[in-house]
Design a protein around this motif. Structure first.
Motif, PDB file in Angstrom:
ATOM      1  N   TRP A   1     -10.840  16.189  51.634  1.00  0.00           N
ATOM      2  CA  TRP A   1     -10.499  15.803  53.004  1.00  0.00           C
ATOM      3  C   TRP A   1      -9.005  15.962  53.271  1.00  0.00           C
ATOM      4  CZ3 TRP A   1     -13.614  10.556  52.953  1.00  0.00           C
ATOM      5  CH2 TRP A   1     -14.982  10.857  52.937  1.00  0.00           C
ATOM      6  N   THR A   2      -8.191  15.639  52.268  1.00  0.00           N
ATOM      7  CA  THR A   2      -6.738  15.791  52.444  1.00  0.00           C
ATOM      8  C   THR A   2      -6.376  17.246  52.694  1.00  0.00           C
ATOM      9  OG1 THR A   2      -6.364  13.900  50.978  1.00  0.00           O
ATOM     10  CG2 THR A   2      -4.500  15.355  51.384  1.00  0.00           C
ATOM     11  N   ALA A   3      -6.925  18.126  51.875  1.00  0.00           N
ATOM     12  CA  ALA A   3      -6.637  19.552  52.065  1.00  0.00           C
ATOM     13  C   ALA A   3      -7.183  20.051  53.400  1.00  0.00           C
ATOM     14  CB  ALA A   3      -7.240  20.355  50.908  1.00  0.00           C
ATOM     15  N   ALA A   4      -8.367  19.590  53.799  1.00  0.00           N
ATOM     16  CA  ALA A   4      -8.984  20.063  55.040  1.00  0.00           C
ATOM     17  C   ALA A   4      -8.220  19.596  56.267  1.00  0.00           C
ATOM     18  CB  ALA A   4     -10.431  19.593  55.103  1.00  0.00           C
ATOM     19  N   VAL A   5      -7.744  18.354  56.280  1.00  0.00           N
ATOM     20  CA  VAL A   5      -7.041  17.864  57.462  1.00  0.00           C
ATOM     21  C   VAL A   5      -5.667  18.504  57.584  1.00  0.00           C
ATOM     22  CG1 VAL A   5      -5.938  15.833  56.405  1.00  0.00           C
ATOM     23  CG2 VAL A   5      -6.600  15.786  58.822  1.00  0.00           C
ATOM     24  N   VAL A   6      -5.057  18.845  56.450  1.00  0.00           N
ATOM     25  CA  VAL A   6      -3.790  19.585  56.519  1.00  0.00           C
ATOM     26  C   VAL A   6      -4.028  20.980  57.092  1.00  0.00           C
ATOM     27  CG1 VAL A   6      -1.974  20.646  55.113  1.00  0.00           C
ATOM     28  CG2 VAL A   6      -2.682  18.282  54.670  1.00  0.00           C
TER      29      VAL A   6
ATOM     30  N   PRO B   1     -11.201   8.002  61.755  1.00  0.00           N
ATOM     31  CA  PRO B   1     -10.089   8.949  61.894  1.00  0.00           C
ATOM     32  C   PRO B   1      -8.726   8.424  61.465  1.00  0.00           C
ATOM     33  CG  PRO B   1     -10.863   8.217  64.043  1.00  0.00           C
ATOM     34  CD  PRO B   1     -11.852   7.723  63.043  1.00  0.00           C
ATOM     35  N   LEU B   2      -8.466   7.107  61.531  1.00  0.00           N
ATOM     36  CA  LEU B   2      -7.150   6.634  61.104  1.00  0.00           C
ATOM     37  C   LEU B   2      -6.976   6.819  59.605  1.00  0.00           C
ATOM     38  CD1 LEU B   2      -4.466   5.439  61.818  1.00  0.00           C
ATOM     39  CD2 LEU B   2      -5.461   3.137  61.688  1.00  0.00           C
ATOM     40  N   PHE B   3      -8.023   6.622  58.843  1.00  0.00           N
ATOM     41  CA  PHE B   3      -7.952   6.883  57.407  1.00  0.00           C
ATOM     42  C   PHE B   3      -7.658   8.363  57.155  1.00  0.00           C
ATOM     43  CE2 PHE B   3      -9.966   8.128  53.388  1.00  0.00           C
ATOM     44  CZ  PHE B   3      -9.382   7.241  52.517  1.00  0.00           C
ATOM     45  N   ILE B   4      -8.315   9.240  57.912  1.00  0.00           N
ATOM     46  CA  ILE B   4      -8.066  10.677  57.754  1.00  0.00           C
ATOM     47  C   ILE B   4      -6.638  11.015  58.176  1.00  0.00           C
ATOM     48  CG2 ILE B   4      -8.849  12.973  58.414  1.00  0.00           C
ATOM     49  CD1 ILE B   4     -10.785  11.324  56.652  1.00  0.00           C
ATOM     50  N   GLY B   5      -6.140  10.313  59.198  1.00  0.00           N
ATOM     51  CA  GLY B   5      -4.752  10.528  59.596  1.00  0.00           C
ATOM     52  C   GLY B   5      -3.780  10.158  58.497  1.00  0.00           C
ATOM     53  N   LEU B   6      -4.050   9.071  57.789  1.00  0.00           N
ATOM     54  CA  LEU B   6      -3.194   8.695  56.661  1.00  0.00           C
ATOM     55  C   LEU B   6      -3.273   9.741  55.549  1.00  0.00           C
ATOM     56  CD1 LEU B   6      -3.991   4.864  56.534  1.00  0.00           C
ATOM     57  CD2 LEU B   6      -1.953   5.961  57.469  1.00  0.00           C
ATOM     58  N   LEU B   7      -4.467  10.268  55.307  1.00  0.00           N
ATOM     59  CA  LEU B   7      -4.584  11.358  54.327  1.00  0.00           C
ATOM     60  C   LEU B   7      -3.808  12.584  54.780  1.00  0.00           C
ATOM     61  CD1 LEU B   7      -8.359  11.302  53.231  1.00  0.00           C
ATOM     62  CD2 LEU B   7      -6.387  10.216  52.134  1.00  0.00           C
ATOM     63  N   TRP B   8      -3.777  12.833  56.071  1.00  0.00           N
ATOM     64  CA  TRP B   8      -3.017  13.959  56.618  1.00  0.00           C
ATOM     65  C   TRP B   8      -1.534  13.818  56.278  1.00  0.00           C
ATOM     66  CZ3 TRP B   8      -2.972  15.395  62.567  1.00  0.00           C
ATOM     67  CH2 TRP B   8      -2.389  16.660  62.711  1.00  0.00           C
ATOM     68  N   VAL B   9      -1.006  12.631  56.521  1.00  0.00           N
ATOM     69  CA  VAL B   9       0.407  12.386  56.191  1.00  0.00           C
ATOM     70  C   VAL B   9       0.644  12.581  54.700  1.00  0.00           C
ATOM     71  CG1 VAL B   9       2.224  10.648  56.152  1.00  0.00           C
ATOM     72  CG2 VAL B   9       0.709  10.828  58.146  1.00  0.00           C
ATOM     73  N   TRP B  10      -0.258  12.057  53.873  1.00  0.00           N
ATOM     74  CA  TRP B  10      -0.078  12.183  52.424  1.00  0.00           C
ATOM     75  C   TRP B  10      -0.211  13.638  51.977  1.00  0.00           C
ATOM     76  CZ3 TRP B  10       2.232   9.441  49.011  1.00  0.00           C
ATOM     77  CH2 TRP B  10       2.027   9.684  47.650  1.00  0.00           C
ATOM     78  N   GLY B  11      -1.114  14.364  52.599  1.00  0.00           N
ATOM     79  CA  GLY B  11      -1.266  15.777  52.246  1.00  0.00           C
ATOM     80  C   GLY B  11      -0.040  16.591  52.601  1.00  0.00           C
ATOM     81  N   GLU B  12       0.576  16.305  53.742  1.00  0.00           N
ATOM     82  CA  GLU B  12       1.801  17.021  54.118  1.00  0.00           C
ATOM     83  C   GLU B  12       2.920  16.718  53.135  1.00  0.00           C
ATOM     84  OE1 GLU B  12       2.075  19.285  56.244  1.00  0.00           O
ATOM     85  OE2 GLU B  12       0.424  19.045  57.662  1.00  0.00           O
ATOM     86  N   LEU B  13       3.030  15.454  52.704  1.00  0.00           N
ATOM     87  CA  LEU B  13       4.048  15.106  51.707  1.00  0.00           C
ATOM     88  C   LEU B  13       3.763  15.782  50.368  1.00  0.00           C
ATOM     89  CD1 LEU B  13       4.477  11.277  52.433  1.00  0.00           C
ATOM     90  CD2 LEU B  13       6.094  13.106  52.961  1.00  0.00           C
ATOM     91  N   THR B  14       2.484  15.820  49.992  1.00  0.00           N
ATOM     92  CA  THR B  14       2.112  16.481  48.738  1.00  0.00           C
ATOM     93  C   THR B  14       2.451  17.966  48.787  1.00  0.00           C
ATOM     94  OG1 THR B  14       0.307  14.899  48.430  1.00  0.00           O
ATOM     95  CG2 THR B  14       0.206  16.916  47.150  1.00  0.00           C
ATOM     96  N   GLN B  15       2.163  18.601  49.911  1.00  0.00           N
ATOM     97  CA  GLN B  15       2.463  20.024  50.055  1.00  0.00           C
ATOM     98  C   GLN B  15       3.965  20.272  50.033  1.00  0.00           C
ATOM     99  OE1 GLN B  15       0.549  21.777  53.413  1.00  0.00           O
ATOM    100  NE2 GLN B  15       1.032  23.866  52.835  1.00  0.00           N
TER     101      GLN B  15
ATOM    102  N   ILE C   1      -4.319  11.804  39.977  1.00  0.00           N
ATOM    103  CA  ILE C   1      -3.377  10.681  39.995  1.00  0.00           C
ATOM    104  C   ILE C   1      -2.591  10.664  41.305  1.00  0.00           C
ATOM    105  CG2 ILE C   1      -1.489  11.912  38.850  1.00  0.00           C
ATOM    106  CD1 ILE C   1      -0.874   9.302  37.362  1.00  0.00           C
ATOM    107  N   GLY C   2      -2.339  11.863  41.864  1.00  0.00           N
ATOM    108  CA  GLY C   2      -1.655  11.928  43.146  1.00  0.00           C
ATOM    109  C   GLY C   2      -2.507  11.380  44.276  1.00  0.00           C
ATOM    110  N   MET C   3      -3.835  11.491  44.144  1.00  0.00           N
ATOM    111  CA  MET C   3      -4.715  10.960  45.175  1.00  0.00           C
ATOM    112  C   MET C   3      -4.800   9.443  45.094  1.00  0.00           C
ATOM    113  SD  MET C   3      -6.497  12.216  47.697  1.00  0.00           S
ATOM    114  CE  MET C   3      -5.786  10.865  48.641  1.00  0.00           C
ATOM    115  N   LYS C   4      -4.643   8.895  43.909  1.00  0.00           N
ATOM    116  CA  LYS C   4      -4.671   7.446  43.752  1.00  0.00           C
ATOM    117  C   LYS C   4      -3.344   6.795  44.139  1.00  0.00           C
ATOM    118  CE  LYS C   4      -7.958   7.568  39.859  1.00  0.00           C
ATOM    119  NZ  LYS C   4      -8.156   7.208  38.437  1.00  0.00           N
ATOM    120  N   LEU C   5      -2.270   7.573  44.099  1.00  0.00           N
ATOM    121  CA  LEU C   5      -0.937   7.006  44.268  1.00  0.00           C
ATOM    122  C   LEU C   5      -0.733   6.281  45.599  1.00  0.00           C
ATOM    123  CD1 LEU C   5       1.771   6.613  42.934  1.00  0.00           C
ATOM    124  CD2 LEU C   5       2.511   8.828  43.857  1.00  0.00           C
ATOM    125  N   PRO C   6      -1.168   6.815  46.758  1.00  0.00           N
ATOM    126  CA  PRO C   6      -0.926   6.066  48.004  1.00  0.00           C
ATOM    127  C   PRO C   6      -1.623   4.707  48.029  1.00  0.00           C
ATOM    128  CG  PRO C   6      -2.393   7.937  48.388  1.00  0.00           C
ATOM    129  CD  PRO C   6      -1.814   8.112  47.032  1.00  0.00           C
TER     130      PRO C   6
END
Length: 679
Positions: A45-50, A67-81, A92-97
């Motif tokens: 989901w993180t990769a897809a929302v990015v 959608p708010l949970f997906i929005g938070l994943l979006w922010v985390w995915g942008e930071l990861t990228q 471990i990166g997915m568990k970190l937030p």
């Protein structure tokens, strides 16, 4: 006495050390793969929302999260990228937030308590209880779930409720629902806490603020709009689809629905009882809980802000845990947000310590079990699953280890309800040392106080249930006559066949009960048989097993009556349950367990007769003594000792009212010692 305050400066280095240790432990635990289904979904989901943004996300992938949970994943995915060069986080990166959110929650707990003048020792207790709770640690760092986000919303809501911020509370509840559907359980807490504290004219604005939050968050998903209300329709359809995706009484949740036959998860909640589906019954129970919490909070509306904090925290924990215990379609992790609030409640009010510890233990066991069953293919996992789901079958009921965990959770929830109904003032920092508290609990000189309540039933019920599961396990094995069963089981068959039994050394009651058990089980009567089925063998041993369980209850009742202490009564029953001879005698068809049961009941009845006038206890004692003598001749010594006790009692109380306060100085340890020796 007000709480003793300690300066924040003096405690800051200690708290920083605890937070650092909590972070290191979580990073170490997060190295594992976690629950594959959840972790892989979150990463995808993180990769897809990015890639697609919120507008194209739900059309590109399957997702049952708001959608708010997906929005938070979006922010985390942008930071990861940005930092790792990939929009798909590592495990471990997915568990970190979620790990970082738990550290934030620890800080919010401290801030919430300090602003209400709570002393620093209590702040530390609450923070440490949350950060190092093993079930919470496992759910986030090992499993990889996002329940810490719901906890964060609950803590923010508590702060807003304490300040009577109605609009802010509405926004927080709406955001919680948009993160995870369980956030809906926060709504009753907000309504219960504020409906009598804020003017009616402010409620339309609060409702509008909550709806506006939902509309704004969902808008990017459904843009361009086909109508102004489309975001609400889309969210309602999404939530309904998510709920209907699990139309079962329990989705691995050890709650009230595992106590209903066939005592297993994944049973359809559309089954009807009294014309109402089980899902409807669950919603009705939850609605009743919400109304009851509303009344409790309203009843204590006059409390000041500091004094209301323990009540609101306990009420929030009760609602969130009730959302796991009562409705259908609950998953194993849905109890974690309630457990987090209970960590704060037990720091503010020590009465909540044991419910907190109990729920921690049962939740950790269920999380470890479910994760390994679904994620591990080792042979030992199959054996574990068979052990967890198998058990003693009586009619439609299956008393398995899963059933025991569910019963424990329901009992703990009942305890929690009772504590929340009688809120205490904010806990002070001064308290007696632990050893002093234990001595007070075990003080045998205090007279019995308080009627027998649900705590007694829960304690002896737990001991008796555990004994039933252990002693009743494979009761029909070995499938042969053991020791004196060659006489007593044979006598049971002879009674059914209409012959005089060949064993006559003891009176017939125990052997008649064996015959009755064989008759009720429809066991074939064959006096020449040399082998039997496990069901037949279990049938002739069942009276001894039931007598053993009854003896545990009688020992608890006798200990409670003699010493007025649950600790002493529970210790006596627990030690008896652990005795090897007692266990063996409860698993074979002999007369000993039944004789023991009648003697214990007679002793209890005689003690009751010594405390109050009336003929009923003496009649009960005579009946029990008669049953004992109809079981074994050796129970005659009980007649003599109990008769001697009654003579002494009569001599001491001649011309005096036979009440406990009068008898206590005269009988004291003499009476207790005599009756203890009899038992």
């Amino acid at each position: 006495m007000p709480p003793i305050s300690i300066s924040r400066k003096s405690s800051l280095p200690t708290l920083v050390g605890w937070f650092a240790l909590a972070f290191v432990i979580r990073l170490w635990l997060a190295r594992g793969g976690g629950f594959t289904g959840d972790i892989d979904s979150f990463r995808a989901w993180t990769a897809a929302v990015v890639e697609h943004g919120l507008g194209g996300f739900y059309g590109a992938v399957w997702c049952d999260y708001p959608p708010l949970f997906i929005g938070l994943l979006w922010v985390w995915g942008e930071l990861t990228q940005l930092f790792a060069g990939s929009a798909t986080p590592s495990v471990i990166g997915m568990k970190l937030p979620f790990v970082l959110t738990e550290l934030l929650n620890g800080w919010l707990i401290g801030r919430l308590l300090r602003k209400r003048g709570v002393g620093e020792p209590t702040v530390r207790r609450a923070t440490i209880a949350y950060l190092f709770n093993p079930a919470i640690l496992y759910g986030t760092a090992v499993w990889g779930q996002a329940d810490s986000l719901t906890v964060c919303a609950a803590l923010l809501l508590l702060g807003a409720l304490m300040q009577r911020q109605l609009v802010v509370s509405a926004v927080i509840v709406a955001a919680a629902v948009l993160i995870k559907p369980q956030g809906l359980f926060l709504l009753p807490l907000a309504v219960a806490a504020l409906w009598h504290q804020t003017p009616v004219k402010r409620w339309p604005l609060a409702i509008l603020a909550g709806l506006a939050t939902v509309w704004a968050v969902v808008l990017p998903v459904v843009w361009p709009l086909n109508g102004p209300f489309e975001p609400f329709g889309w969210l309602a359809a999404r939530m309904s689809a998510t709920g209907n995706g699990y139309p079962y009484t329990s989705v691995n949740a050890y709650n009230i629905w595992l106590l209903v036959p066939p005592n297993a998860s994944w049973q359809a909640d559309s089954t009807r009882w009294l014309g109402i589906s089980l899902g409807g019954w669950g919603l009705g129970l939850m609605a009743a809980l919400c109304g009851w919490i509303g009344w409790i909070v309203y009843r204590d509306r006059a409390r000041g802000e500091t004094a209301r904090l323990p009540l609101l925290t306990a009420a929030g924990a009760t609602l969130l845990i009730g959302g796991y215990i009562l409705p259908t379609r609950m998953h194993e992790r849905y109890i974690l947000p309630g457990l987090a609030l209970l960590a704060i409640a037990q720091a503010l009010d020590r009465r909540y310590r044991w419910p907190f510890r109990g729920f921690t233990a049962t939740t950790l066991v269920s999380l470890v079990y479910v994760l390994n069953v679904y994620n591990t293919t080792a042979p030992w996992v199959d054996q574990l699953k068979r052990f967890a789901t198998a058990g003693l079958v009586l009619g439609p009921f299956r008393f398995s280890p899963e059933w025991v965990l569910s019963l424990a959770n329901v009992a703990l929830f009942g305890w929690l309800l009772q504590l929340t109904a009688a809120p205490a003032a904010l806990r002070t920092e001064a308290r007696s040392p632990r050893w002093v508290a234990w001595l007070r609990r075990l003080d045998l000189s205090t007279e019995p106080s308080g009627a027998v309540g649900w705590r007694d039933w829960a304690l002896i019920g737990g001991i008796a249930t555990a004994f039933l599961l252990i002693a009743g396990w494979r009761l029909g094995n070995p499938t042969e006559q053991v020791f004196d069963e060659v006489y007593h089981a044979k006598a049971g068959f002879e009674y059914l066949a209409g012959f005089a039994p060949t064993e006559w050394t003891h009176p017939p009651l125990a052997k008649l009960l064996v015959a009755l058990s064989l008759k009720l089980s429809h066991a074939p009567v064959d006096l020449t048989a040399t082998s039997w089925t496990a069901a037949t063998v279990a049938a002739w041993r069942l009276p001894s097993l039931l007598a053993g369980i009854g003896s545990l209850v009688a020992v608890y009742a006798l200990g409670r009556a003699l010493f007025g202490s649950r600790a002493v009564a529970g210790l006596a029953a627990g030690l008896l349950a652990l005795d090897g001879v007692f266990l063996v005698q409860s698993r074979i068809a002999m007369t000993n367990q039944l004789a023991l049961l009648w003697m214990l009941l007679a002793t209890l009845a005689v003690w009751r007769a010594s405390q109050r006038d009336g003929w009923a206890p003496l009649v009960a004692a005579g009946l029990a003594l008669g049953l004992g003598l109809a079981t074994r001749w050796s129970t005659l010594y009980t007649w003599g000792l109990l008769g001697l006790f009654l003579l002494i009692h009569r001599w001491l109380t001649t011309g005096q009212p036979r009440t406990w306060p009068t008898l206590k100085p005269q009988l004291g340890w003499l009476g207790k010692l005599t009756l203890t020796l009899v038992a």
